[in-house]
Design a protein around this motif. Structure first.
Motif, PDB file in Angstrom:
ATOM      1  N   GLU A  28       7.709  -1.373  -4.321  1.00  0.00           N
ATOM      2  CA  GLU A  28       6.410  -1.373  -4.986  1.00  0.00           C
ATOM      3  C   GLU A  28       5.362  -0.647  -4.155  1.00  0.00           C
ATOM      4  O   GLU A  28       4.546   0.111  -4.680  1.00  0.00           O
ATOM      5  N   VAL A  29       5.390  -0.860  -2.850  1.00  0.00           N
ATOM      6  CA  VAL A  29       4.436  -0.190  -1.971  1.00  0.00           C
ATOM      7  C   VAL A  29       4.694   1.314  -1.965  1.00  0.00           C
ATOM      8  O   VAL A  29       3.759   2.118  -2.049  1.00  0.00           O
ATOM      9  N   ARG A  30       5.945   1.704  -1.896  1.00  0.00           N
ATOM     10  CA  ARG A  30       6.287   3.135  -1.940  1.00  0.00           C
ATOM     11  C   ARG A  30       5.875   3.746  -3.273  1.00  0.00           C
ATOM     12  O   ARG A  30       5.363   4.859  -3.334  1.00  0.00           O
ATOM     13  N   GLY A  31       6.115   3.026  -4.354  1.00  0.00           N
ATOM     14  CA  GLY A  31       5.723   3.510  -5.676  1.00  0.00           C
ATOM     15  C   GLY A  31       4.222   3.673  -5.797  1.00  0.00           C
ATOM     16  O   GLY A  31       3.736   4.662  -6.357  1.00  0.00           O
ATOM     17  N   LEU A  32       3.473   2.736  -5.268  1.00  0.00           N
ATOM     18  CA  LEU A  32       2.021   2.831  -5.294  1.00  0.00           C
ATOM     19  C   LEU A  32       1.558   4.026  -4.469  1.00  0.00           C
ATOM     20  O   LEU A  32       0.690   4.781  -4.890  1.00  0.00           O
ATOM     21  N   GLY A  33       2.156   4.217  -3.307  1.00  0.00           N
ATOM     22  CA  GLY A  33       1.809   5.374  -2.473  1.00  0.00           C
ATOM     23  C   GLY A  33       2.092   6.685  -3.186  1.00  0.00           C
ATOM     24  O   GLY A  33       1.282   7.610  -3.148  1.00  0.00           O
ATOM     25  N   ALA A  34       3.227   6.762  -3.853  1.00  0.00           N
ATOM     26  CA  ALA A  34       3.579   7.972  -4.597  1.00  0.00           C
ATOM     27  C   ALA A  34       2.617   8.195  -5.762  1.00  0.00           C
ATOM     28  O   ALA A  34       2.166   9.318  -6.001  1.00  0.00           O
TER      29      ALA A  34
END
Length: 52
Positions: A28-34
């Motif tokens: 989720e954190v990676r997705g938000l960053g992307a």
């Protein structure tokens, strides 16, 4: 969109220690960053096109 009013989500029934209830996963954190990177690129492109 720059003038839009943003309302944060609320959870009135949450206890006072609600931040302990929210634990995003790594994905989720990676997705938000992307998503933020894409949104930033789109806004930068939009601003450049508006200036030309």
């Amino acid at each position: 969109m720059a003038n839009a009013e943003v309302h944060p989500a609320s959870w009135p029934a949450a206890p006072d220690d609600w931040p302990h209830l929210v634990r995003p996963t790594i994905d989720e954190v990676r997705g938000l960053g992307a998503a933020l990177a894409v949104a930033t690129a789109v806004l930068n492109l939009s601003n450049r096109l508006a200036e030309s």
